[in-house]
Scaffold this motif. Structure first.
Motif, PDB file in Angstrom:
ATOM      1  N   ASN A  15       0.786  -1.239   0.000  1.00  0.00           N
ATOM      2  CA  ASN A  15       0.000   0.000   0.000  1.00  0.00           C
ATOM      3  C   ASN A  15       0.816   1.286   0.000  1.00  0.00           C
ATOM      4  N   SER A  16       2.115   1.205   0.268  1.00  0.00           N
ATOM      5  CA  SER A  16       2.956   2.404   0.318  1.00  0.00           C
ATOM      6  C   SER A  16       3.857   2.450  -0.916  1.00  0.00           C
ATOM      7  N   ASP A  17       4.114   3.657  -1.387  1.00  0.00           N
ATOM      8  CA  ASP A  17       4.938   3.850  -2.580  1.00  0.00           C
ATOM      9  C   ASP A  17       6.346   4.273  -2.190  1.00  0.00           C
ATOM     10  N   PHE A  18       7.313   3.921  -3.077  1.00  0.00           N
ATOM     11  CA  PHE A  18       8.713   4.210  -2.751  1.00  0.00           C
ATOM     12  C   PHE A  18       9.572   4.049  -3.996  1.00  0.00           C
ATOM     13  N   VAL A  19      10.393   5.036  -4.276  1.00  0.00           N
ATOM     14  CA  VAL A  19      11.452   4.955  -5.288  1.00  0.00           C
ATOM     15  C   VAL A  19      12.608   5.802  -4.769  1.00  0.00           C
ATOM     16  N   CYS A  20      13.763   5.183  -4.553  1.00  0.00           N
ATOM     17  CA  CYS A  20      14.909   5.943  -4.042  1.00  0.00           C
ATOM     18  C   CYS A  20      15.130   7.191  -4.880  1.00  0.00           C
ATOM     19  N   ASN A  21      15.425   8.275  -4.183  1.00  0.00           N
ATOM     20  CA  ASN A  21      15.651   9.562  -4.831  1.00  0.00           C
ATOM     21  C   ASN A  21      17.005  10.085  -4.349  1.00  0.00           C
ATOM     22  N   LEU A  22      18.068   9.539  -4.933  1.00  0.00           N
ATOM     23  CA  LEU A  22      19.420   9.882  -4.498  1.00  0.00           C
ATOM     24  C   LEU A  22      19.741  11.360  -4.666  1.00  0.00           C
ATOM     25  N   GLN A  23      19.119  12.010  -5.646  1.00  0.00           N
ATOM     26  CA  GLN A  23      19.359  13.444  -5.816  1.00  0.00           C
ATOM     27  C   GLN A  23      18.911  14.218  -4.584  1.00  0.00           C
ATOM     28  N   ALA A  24      17.860  13.742  -3.931  1.00  0.00           N
ATOM     29  CA  ALA A  24      17.325  14.442  -2.759  1.00  0.00           C
ATOM     30  C   ALA A  24      17.999  14.009  -1.461  1.00  0.00           C
ATOM     31  N   CYS A  25      18.176  12.711  -1.267  1.00  0.00           N
ATOM     32  CA  CYS A  25      18.671  12.223   0.029  1.00  0.00           C
ATOM     33  C   CYS A  25      20.183  12.072   0.086  1.00  0.00           C
ATOM     34  N   LYS A  26      20.829  11.991  -1.051  1.00  0.00           N
ATOM     35  CA  LYS A  26      22.296  11.850  -1.125  1.00  0.00           C
ATOM     36  C   LYS A  26      22.804  10.562  -0.477  1.00  0.00           C
ATOM     37  N   GLY A  27      21.951   9.515  -0.434  1.00  0.00           N
ATOM     38  CA  GLY A  27      22.368   8.238   0.130  1.00  0.00           C
ATOM     39  C   GLY A  27      22.465   8.235   1.642  1.00  0.00           C
ATOM     40  N   ALA A  28      21.642   9.044   2.282  1.00  0.00           N
ATOM     41  CA  ALA A  28      21.708   9.203   3.742  1.00  0.00           C
ATOM     42  C   ALA A  28      21.523   7.891   4.503  1.00  0.00           C
ATOM     43  N   CYS A  29      20.810   6.912   3.931  1.00  0.00           N
ATOM     44  CA  CYS A  29      20.592   5.661   4.657  1.00  0.00           C
ATOM     45  C   CYS A  29      21.891   4.900   4.895  1.00  0.00           C
ATOM     46  N   CYS A  30      22.915   5.174   4.096  1.00  0.00           N
ATOM     47  CA  CYS A  30      24.217   4.525   4.276  1.00  0.00           C
ATOM     48  C   CYS A  30      25.119   5.302   5.227  1.00  0.00           C
ATOM     49  N   GLN A 141       9.958   2.738   7.941  1.00  0.00           N
ATOM     50  CA  GLN A 141       9.795   4.156   7.626  1.00  0.00           C
ATOM     51  C   GLN A 141      10.868   4.963   8.330  1.00  0.00           C
ATOM     52  N   TRP A 142      11.491   5.866   7.564  1.00  0.00           N
ATOM     53  CA  TRP A 142      12.555   6.700   8.092  1.00  0.00           C
ATOM     54  C   TRP A 142      12.431   8.054   7.421  1.00  0.00           C
ATOM     55  N   HIS A 143      12.433   9.113   8.183  1.00  0.00           N
ATOM     56  CA  HIS A 143      12.187  10.452   7.643  1.00  0.00           C
ATOM     57  C   HIS A 143      13.149  10.823   6.520  1.00  0.00           C
ATOM     58  N   ILE A 144      14.369  10.283   6.536  1.00  0.00           N
ATOM     59  CA  ILE A 144      15.305  10.632   5.468  1.00  0.00           C
ATOM     60  C   ILE A 144      14.846  10.097   4.108  1.00  0.00           C
ATOM     61  N   CYS A 145      13.895   9.168   4.133  1.00  0.00           N
ATOM     62  CA  CYS A 145      13.370   8.602   2.885  1.00  0.00           C
ATOM     63  C   CYS A 145      12.075   9.277   2.430  1.00  0.00           C
ATOM     64  N   ASP A 146      11.693  10.376   3.057  1.00  0.00           N
ATOM     65  CA  ASP A 146      10.487  11.086   2.613  1.00  0.00           C
ATOM     66  C   ASP A 146      10.529  11.424   1.125  1.00  0.00           C
ATOM     67  N   PRO A 147      11.681  11.876   0.584  1.00  0.00           N
ATOM     68  CA  PRO A 147      11.726  12.143  -0.856  1.00  0.00           C
ATOM     69  C   PRO A 147      11.465  10.882  -1.699  1.00  0.00           C
ATOM     70  N   ALA A 148      11.880   9.721  -1.210  1.00  0.00           N
ATOM     71  CA  ALA A 148      11.632   8.467  -1.920  1.00  0.00           C
ATOM     72  C   ALA A 148      10.141   8.119  -1.900  1.00  0.00           C
ATOM     73  N   CYS A 149       9.487   8.427  -0.802  1.00  0.00           N
ATOM     74  CA  CYS A 149       8.038   8.184  -0.717  1.00  0.00           C
ATOM     75  C   CYS A 149       7.300   9.106  -1.685  1.00  0.00           C
ATOM     76  N   SER A 150       7.720  10.357  -1.752  1.00  0.00           N
ATOM     77  CA  SER A 150       7.088  11.315  -2.674  1.00  0.00           C
ATOM     78  C   SER A 150       7.305  10.901  -4.117  1.00  0.00           C
ATOM     79  N   LEU A 151       8.534  10.504  -4.460  1.00  0.00           N
ATOM     80  CA  LEU A 151       8.819  10.081  -5.836  1.00  0.00           C
ATOM     81  C   LEU A 151       8.055   8.802  -6.165  1.00  0.00           C
ATOM     82  N   GLY A 152       7.993   7.881  -5.233  1.00  0.00           N
ATOM     83  CA  GLY A 152       7.229   6.649  -5.447  1.00  0.00           C
ATOM     84  C   GLY A 152       5.769   6.930  -5.693  1.00  0.00           C
ATOM     85  N   ALA A 153       5.195   7.866  -4.927  1.00  0.00           N
ATOM     86  CA  ALA A 153       3.785   8.236  -5.117  1.00  0.00           C
ATOM     87  C   ALA A 153       3.585   8.905  -6.474  1.00  0.00           C
TER      88      ALA A 153
END
Length: 190
Positions: A15-30, A141-153
């Motif tokens: 039910n949730s959308d997601f596409v990594c958005n490296l331009q926005a997050c800069k790989g913060a999860c790593c 869910q992690w706030h640093i991935c908000d841009p990925a959620c937006s791009l996925g949507a």
């Protein structure tokens, strides 16, 4: 939650959308967080075996951290994980400009090794927790991935489709086909 074989799966991955958005997050999860990437037991052996092939792809700070700590460490929770550089980014991180990327995956893409990266990284934002009789498959869910959620949507890509290759790698093609069937049923229900 629903059960597929010996897994319990959160509906959020459908039910949730997601596409990594490296331009926005800069790989913060790593880079962010307080622990390295989770590793499966067999992955610890792989990292030890391929380290010399990875060296040319890693940063000096990462190599130094690995030489001191080892190719993997036991985390505070007692589970295996990748070592960190100065208790911050993963020791296997490399940078392209200001964007953190995976040095293991860079070596894989260059044909230097045949292992893509830890399955936990490949699956992200899906997290897997093994229990004695079942395996939980959840959305982390992690706030640093908000841009990925937006791009996925925006692109209308649910999490399970975004991590399809990794889910098949972890659970197999038949399991993923069952997941797709459950997703179709969810989409058709009122």
């Amino acid at each position: 939650m629903f059960q597929l074989g010996k897994t319990i799966v959160s509906e959020e991955i459908i039910n949730s959308d997601f596409v990594c958005n490296l331009q926005a997050c800069k790989g913060a999860c790593c880079v962010d967080g307080n622990a390295g990437a989770p590793l499966e037991e067999e992955e610890t052996k792989i990292l030890a075996d391929i380290f010399q092939d990875l060296r040319p792809f890693l940063r000096p700070a990462g190599i130094a951290a690995i030489e001191v700590q080892g190719t993997y460490v036991k985390g505070e929770d007692g589970e295996w994980e990748t070592p960190l550089v100065n208790e911050q980014e993963c020791a296997y991180v490399i940078y392209e400009g200001k964007t953190a990327k995976c040095g293991i995956e860079a070596a894989y893409n260059a044909g230097a090794i045949s292992w893509k990266k830890p399955v936990s990284c490949h699956l992200y934002p899906v997290r897997v927790q093994e229990y004695s009789s079942l395996t939980a498959v959840n959305y982390h869910q992690w706030h640093i991935c908000d841009p990925a959620c937006s791009l996925g949507a925006e692109l209308k890509v649910p999490i399970y489709k975004f991590v399809k290759e990794a889910l098949i790698r972890k659970f197999g093609a038949a399991w993923y086909a069952e997941l797709e069937e459950v997703a179709r049923e969810y989409q058709q229900s009122p």
